[in-house]
Design a protein around this motif. Structure first.
Motif, PDB file in Angstrom:
ATOM      1  N   GLN A 171      30.104 -71.403   7.745  1.00 40.75           N
ATOM      2  CA  GLN A 171      29.327 -70.873   8.855  1.00 40.75           C
ATOM      3  C   GLN A 171      28.330 -69.862   8.324  1.00 40.75           C
ATOM      4  O   GLN A 171      28.720 -68.831   7.756  1.00 40.75           O
ATOM      5  CB  GLN A 171      30.229 -70.231   9.912  1.00 40.75           C
ATOM      6  N   LYS A 199      24.453 -69.597  12.938  1.00 36.72           N
ATOM      7  CA  LYS A 199      24.662 -71.048  13.031  1.00 36.72           C
ATOM      8  C   LYS A 199      26.100 -71.353  13.406  1.00 36.72           C
ATOM      9  O   LYS A 199      26.990 -70.528  13.262  1.00 36.72           O
ATOM     10  CB  LYS A 199      24.307 -71.714  11.700  1.00 36.72           C
ATOM     11  N   GLU A 200      26.302 -72.583  13.858  1.00 39.51           N
ATOM     12  CA  GLU A 200      27.646 -73.012  14.201  1.00 39.51           C
ATOM     13  C   GLU A 200      28.439 -73.340  12.935  1.00 39.51           C
ATOM     14  O   GLU A 200      27.873 -73.666  11.892  1.00 39.51           O
ATOM     15  CB  GLU A 200      27.595 -74.238  15.114  1.00 39.51           C
ATOM     16  N   ARG A 201      29.750 -73.274  13.063  1.00 40.48           N
ATOM     17  CA  ARG A 201      30.606 -73.657  11.951  1.00 40.48           C
ATOM     18  C   ARG A 201      30.463 -75.161  11.728  1.00 40.48           C
ATOM     19  O   ARG A 201      30.505 -75.945  12.673  1.00 40.48           O
ATOM     20  CB  ARG A 201      32.050 -73.291  12.271  1.00 40.48           C
ATOM     21  N   GLU A 202      30.310 -75.561  10.465  1.00 42.42           N
ATOM     22  CA  GLU A 202      30.103 -76.968  10.173  1.00 42.42           C
ATOM     23  C   GLU A 202      31.092 -77.471   9.130  1.00 42.42           C
ATOM     24  O   GLU A 202      31.523 -76.739   8.238  1.00 42.42           O
ATOM     25  CB  GLU A 202      28.669 -77.219   9.679  1.00 42.42           C
ATOM     26  N   GLU A 215      20.710 -72.625   0.523  1.00 44.23           N
ATOM     27  CA  GLU A 215      21.161 -73.057   1.851  1.00 44.23           C
ATOM     28  C   GLU A 215      22.669 -73.283   1.930  1.00 44.23           C
ATOM     29  O   GLU A 215      23.206 -73.532   3.008  1.00 44.23           O
ATOM     30  CB  GLU A 215      20.417 -74.323   2.303  1.00 44.23           C
ATOM     31  N   ALA A 233      26.990 -69.042   3.004  1.00 40.44           N
ATOM     32  CA  ALA A 233      27.753 -69.035   4.250  1.00 40.44           C
ATOM     33  C   ALA A 233      29.118 -68.417   3.980  1.00 40.44           C
ATOM     34  O   ALA A 233      29.496 -68.194   2.822  1.00 40.44           O
ATOM     35  CB  ALA A 233      27.936 -70.460   4.788  1.00 40.44           C
TER      36      ALA A 233
END
Length: 123
Positions: free
Chosen positions: A38, A42-45, A88, A91
């Motif tokens: 995450q 942003k949302e957790r992916e 990128e 997180a």
């Protein structure tokens, strides 16, 4: 079962890190495991998942060919080897366990979560 993730840190782009997630309890070998991340805002992916035996692993498209998930049931540990890191990829990374027989990808499919470990990739 409780999960404890570790191994995060600061690394330059192109570098590598290995995350570990140690599980307490005797049921680890029956659990499917996943790694999620995450980023701020942003949302957790979903990042990667592995079935109970380690015979099947799957990945998000964004990390295929760069990340490898593995597990050692004798050590109650699941790993995420991250190579060729990109900015990128920055997180908080979480490990999670699912009680489901099939391996889900949405976070809602996972029942037990560890605390996160921060991964920061500088450009």
């Amino acid at each position: 079962v409780q999960l404890q993730a570790s191994g995060g840190g600061l690394v330059q782009a192109g570098g590598s890190l290995r995350l570990s997630c140690v599980a307490s309890g005797r049921t680890f070998s029956r659990l499917g495991m996943g790694w999620f991340r995450q980023a701020p805002g942003k949302e957790r992916e979903f990042v990667a998942g592995i079935n109970w035996s380690g015979s099947s692993a799957f990945y998000a498209d964004s990390v295929k060919g760069r990340f490898t998930i593995s597990r050692d049931n004798a050590k109650n540990t699941v790993y995420l080897q991250m190579n060729k890191l990109k900015p990128e990829d920055t997180a908080v990374y979480y490990c999670a366990a699912t009680l489901r027989a099939t391996m889900p990808t949405p976070p809602s499919g996972y029942d037990i979560w560890g605390q996160g470990t921060q991964v920061t990739v500088s450009s």
